[in-house]
Structures are given as C-alpha cells and as structure tokens.
Design a protein around this motif. Structure first.
Motif, PDB file in Angstrom:
ATOM      1  N   LYS A 111       0.771  -1.102   0.000  1.00  0.00           N
ATOM      2  CA  LYS A 111      -0.024   0.030  -0.143  1.00  0.00           C
ATOM      3  C   LYS A 111       0.999   1.243   0.083  1.00  0.00           C
ATOM      4  O   LYS A 111       0.406   2.389  -0.619  1.00  0.00           O
ATOM      5  CB  LYS A 111      -0.862   0.003   1.113  1.00  0.00           C
ATOM      6  N   GLY A 112       2.029   1.201   0.639  1.00  0.00           N
ATOM      7  CA  GLY A 112       2.846   2.413   0.724  1.00  0.00           C
ATOM      8  C   GLY A 112       3.245   2.948  -0.714  1.00  0.00           C
ATOM      9  O   GLY A 112       3.280   4.080  -0.846  1.00  0.00           O
ATOM     10  N   VAL A 132      -7.191   9.760   2.756  1.00  0.00           N
ATOM     11  CA  VAL A 132      -6.818   8.361   2.275  1.00  0.00           C
ATOM     12  C   VAL A 132      -7.924   7.271   2.780  1.00  0.00           C
ATOM     13  O   VAL A 132      -8.383   7.358   3.800  1.00  0.00           O
ATOM     14  CB  VAL A 132      -5.424   7.742   3.040  1.00  0.00           C
ATOM     15  N   VAL A 133      -8.554   6.590   1.850  1.00  0.00           N
ATOM     16  CA  VAL A 133      -9.610   5.648   2.218  1.00  0.00           C
ATOM     17  C   VAL A 133      -9.272   4.498   1.421  1.00  0.00           C
ATOM     18  O   VAL A 133      -8.793   4.429   0.339  1.00  0.00           O
ATOM     19  CB  VAL A 133     -10.965   6.213   1.757  1.00  0.00           C
ATOM     20  N   ASP A 134      -9.257   3.385   1.984  1.00  0.00           N
ATOM     21  CA  ASP A 134      -9.088   1.999   1.327  1.00  0.00           C
ATOM     22  C   ASP A 134     -10.122   1.662   0.571  1.00  0.00           C
ATOM     23  O   ASP A 134     -11.253   2.098   0.755  1.00  0.00           O
ATOM     24  CB  ASP A 134      -8.898   1.050   2.641  1.00  0.00           C
ATOM     25  N   ALA A 135      -9.841   0.986  -0.370  1.00  0.00           N
ATOM     26  CA  ALA A 135     -10.785   0.700  -1.669  1.00  0.00           C
ATOM     27  C   ALA A 135     -11.914  -0.341  -0.948  1.00  0.00           C
ATOM     28  O   ALA A 135     -12.850  -0.403  -1.781  1.00  0.00           O
ATOM     29  CB  ALA A 135     -10.120  -0.137  -2.767  1.00  0.00           C
ATOM     30  N   MET A 202      -4.711   4.636  11.268  1.00  0.00           N
ATOM     31  CA  MET A 202      -5.313   3.226  11.215  1.00  0.00           C
ATOM     32  C   MET A 202      -5.208   2.696   9.694  1.00  0.00           C
ATOM     33  O   MET A 202      -6.117   1.576   9.437  1.00  0.00           O
ATOM     34  CB  MET A 202      -6.653   3.334  11.735  1.00  0.00           C
ATOM     35  N   GLY A 203      -4.863   3.645   8.737  1.00  0.00           N
ATOM     36  CA  GLY A 203      -5.056   3.055   7.512  1.00  0.00           C
ATOM     37  C   GLY A 203      -6.210   3.638   6.513  1.00  0.00           C
ATOM     38  O   GLY A 203      -5.836   3.533   5.248  1.00  0.00           O
ATOM     39  N   ALA A 204      -7.258   3.956   7.078  1.00  0.00           N
ATOM     40  CA  ALA A 204      -8.422   4.492   6.193  1.00  0.00           C
ATOM     41  C   ALA A 204      -8.854   5.671   7.203  1.00  0.00           C
ATOM     42  O   ALA A 204      -9.062   5.444   8.224  1.00  0.00           O
ATOM     43  CB  ALA A 204      -9.420   3.501   5.901  1.00  0.00           C
ATOM     44  N   GLY A 205      -9.455   6.757   6.429  1.00  0.00           N
ATOM     45  CA  GLY A 205     -10.104   7.617   6.997  1.00  0.00           C
ATOM     46  C   GLY A 205      -9.059   8.891   7.544  1.00  0.00           C
ATOM     47  O   GLY A 205      -9.131   9.185   8.620  1.00  0.00           O
ATOM     48  N   GLU A 225       2.023  -0.188   7.268  1.00  0.00           N
ATOM     49  CA  GLU A 225       2.772   1.387   6.894  1.00  0.00           C
ATOM     50  C   GLU A 225       1.765   2.348   7.886  1.00  0.00           C
ATOM     51  O   GLU A 225       2.397   3.620   7.873  1.00  0.00           O
ATOM     52  CB  GLU A 225       2.694   1.384   5.493  1.00  0.00           C
ATOM     53  N   ASP A 226       0.498   2.353   7.934  1.00  0.00           N
ATOM     54  CA  ASP A 226      -0.085   3.549   8.768  1.00  0.00           C
ATOM     55  C   ASP A 226       0.331   3.642   9.926  1.00  0.00           C
ATOM     56  O   ASP A 226       0.728   4.946  10.182  1.00  0.00           O
ATOM     57  CB  ASP A 226      -1.552   2.941   8.572  1.00  0.00           C
TER      58      ASP A 226
END
Length: 396
Positions: A111-112, A132-135, A202-205, A225-226
């Motif tokens: 993802k990074g 950033v929003v995960d798919a 946390m990776g999203a939001g 990576e988050d």
C-alpha cells in the motif's frame, strides 16, 4: 539460583504489567463522559483530494466510490490508484466517476508504494488536504467534510473512526475480532484523546495537509505502514488527532483464508514494529522531550489482545508453578494482578462501548479464540511475514 530465577520472573511480570496498565488507563479515560466538541469554523471548506489505493478490488470499488463522490464539492478530486491489478478495478473506478492511474511493479508491492504513486500524481495540482480511504471501505455521511475541516483547523494529521464489522451471521471468532478492533480503534484512541494525546493512524479515514506530507517517505512495503507513518509524523512534531465524528467502516472477510491473511499481515507487522521501532521511538521521545511521541510509543507497546491474553495466561502458569515448587510468591502475584487488570479493562470496554453490538457470551469465547491464534504467533518467531499480501475477499 532461586533468587536469580525470582528476579527474572519478577522482571517478566513487570514487563507484562506495562501494556496492561496502559490499556486499563486508556479504557478508564474513554469511559468518562466525552468533552463537548468545539464547533467547526464556518465558511467554505478547503479543497480535498481523496486517494484510494486499490489492488484487485473490482467487487467493491463502486460501492466505496459511491460513498465518497456525493460528499465532494467542485474543485475536489477522487483518485484511484489501481496497483498491480489483474481485474477490472481501473475500468470500474473510471465508470464510477473517479480519476484513475494504474501502477504495475511486481517487485515493489504494498500500500505504501501505491500511496506514494498517487501522491506524486496529485503533486501537479496539489490539494489543500489529502484524505486516504481504503478501497474496501464505506465513508460515513459528512466524514469528508469533518476530516478536511478538522485537519486544517488543527494544523495536524487527522484520523477518523475506522471500524471493521462482522458480516451478518458471522461466528463467534469474527465477533471477537470485531470487539478487539473496536477496543483498538475506538476505545484506546478515545482514552488518549481525553488527555490531549495523539492516536495511531489506522490506514483509512486519514487526512493530511499537503505540506505535512513533503518530508514523509511513503514508498515502502511495510506491513503496517499506517502505524509507521503516524509515528514518523509524530516524531516530526505533527501528532495525529483523533476525530471519532468522521466514520469509515469496512467488513471482515468471512472466508478463513481471508481472515488468516489479514490477521497475519496486521499482527506480524505490529509485533515487528514493537521490536524494531519502539526502542528507537522511545529514545527519540526522550531526546526531543516529545510527550506526544512518548504516548504514541506507549500505545504501540500494547500488543494485540489475543497475544496479551495468551502471554498472561502462560506467565501465570509459569510463575504459579515456580511458587508451588520454589515458594517464589512475588512474581506469581504480579502476574495474577496483570491478568485481573486485563480482565477489568476488557470488561469495562465491552460494558461501555460494545454490549449493544456484541453479546457477552462472545467474550467467553475469547480465550479459545486466543488459543487458536497460537500458530500465528509461532509463525512470527519461525517464519515471519515480511511482504505485503492482500487479504482474500469472500467473492474472489
């Protein structure tokens, strides 16, 4: 010899007590009444770019974009990075109205790298705020607005409330996973926020001011990576701010393969970060007199709940055996107190934040859930996962 063994067991018990006390403090603080939120300033919100890294997400990308695009204003952008995709992710994202770029690099995966690729694409017309929003996520109504405004007002990165939910009809093990996720992503950051302390990313939001991303290296294949990014930003004097009013949700995979892949990536990555990064971050916090970084490092030291339960059960077995055979009482009582305090923290978290979502009977399954994860933790010692692997979706 007995005194040396007693000292070693006592030290182990004290080490185990540290993450338990941190967790209990966070839970107790989170249970206090939430402070009244200062209303956001009026006027036009800053332009945003929503960056969506996606790897083979054709089954869900349209749903994700449908939750984002109604929240965008003229001048905003939504960019999907179709990263090493072998399906129709790029085409479907374009049909849904997103700007799409494709990246193909079988060697540099993760993802990074996708985030870095998207960031460089956006640089020619840089937005004020990047989100950033995960798919595989659904963005709650008003979340884009809240994230963007809070980010600009605070002058810091902002993390929304990112929850993962058990699918309808999911078994007890997935519901336990949902409980553990709520403790990690809702209860603990809410507790730290009561003291004005930062939260992990946390990776999203996640929302960032564009200028804050200039000195950050996103191009890496780190499994978490988050969390690493949040620590990097905190060390640079930009500690992430928790914004629970901005909700982003996703769903746990139902398939065992998908669950195992997801858990292995997250937990091996977290444990690797504790071992490799925590001492360095603690030293930096002391040298910089950076209280925010110290708090985030303490939070990092709290391992996954299942591992904490297993570690304390094993420690109690060992110390009470030593007490029975050698009369070493202090380590045994310390280990028992750590286990009792952990049970108190878990019970309080469930009572205040989870009882309407997860029945208490599910918590009774938690020790068995933890036991089933022993191979995962043994795998960390024997053959640690170091490369990013996408979790298998239920309809793959």
């Amino acid at each position: 010899m007995i005194s040396v063994l007693g000292g070693l067991l006592g030290m182990l018990a004290l080490i185990a007590l540290v993450p338990v006390l941190v967790l209990l403090l966070q839970v107790v603080l989170a249970c206090l009444p939430a402070p009244r939120q200062r209303p956001m300033a009026g006027g036009a919100r800053p332009p945003v770019a929503v960056l969506v890294p996606a790897h083979d997400e054709a089954s869900i990308i349209a749903t994700t974009l449908a939750s984002i695009t109604p929240q965008l204003l003229p001048g905003d952008r939504v960019l999907v990075v179709a990263d090493n995709c072998t399906d129709d992710t790029a085409r479907l994202a374009g049909v849904a109205g997103a700007e799409v770029v494709e990246r193909q690099d079988a060697r540099l995966r993760g993802k990074g790298y996708a985030l870095d690729f998207g960031l460089r694409h956006l640089a020619s017309q840089a937005p004020d705020v990047m989100i950033v929003v995960d798919a595989d996520c659904v963005v709650g109504e008003g979340a884009i607005e809240r994230l963007a405004r809070r980010c600009v007002e605070a002058g810091r990165p902002v993390q929304g409330l990112y929850l993962m939910r058990a699918p309808a009809g999911a078994g007890a093990k997935v519901q336990v996973a949902e409980f553990a996720w709520r403790v990690k992503n809702l209860v603990r950051p809410r507790g730290w926020a009561r003291l004005g302390l930062p939260c992990q990313l946390m990776g999203a939001g996640m929302a960032f001011r564009w200028q804050d991303l200039a000195g950050v290296d996103l191009a890496n294949g780190h499994l978490v990576e988050d969390i690493k990014l949040g620590l990097d930003l905190c060390q640079q004097g930009k500690p992430p701010l928790f914004c629970p009013e901005a909700l982003v949700t996703s769903q746990f995979p139902v398939s065992q393969q998908g669950l195992n892949s997801q858990r292995t990536r997250w937990e091996h990555g977290h444990l690797g970060l504790i071992l490799a990064d925590a001492p360095r971050r603690a030293m930096a916090a002391v040298q910089q007199r950076n209280g925010a970084l110290a708090a985030l490092t303490l939070d990092l030291l709290v391992p996954p709940l299942a591992l904490l339960v297993l570690a304390l059960l094993g420690l109690n077995l060992l110390t009470w055996l030593a007490y029975a055979v050698l009369g070493l009482a202090t380590p045994a009582w310390l280990a028992l107190w750590a286990l009792v305090l952990l049970a108190l923290a878990v019970g309080l978290a469930w009572l205040r934040f989870c009882r309407e979502v997860i029945p208490f009977s599910v918590l009774l399954y938690a020790p068995f859930y933890a036991a089933r994860k022993i191979p995962l933790y043994l795998g960390f010692l024997i053959k640690r996962q170091v490369e990013w692997v996408r979790s298998k979706r239920d309809d793959d």
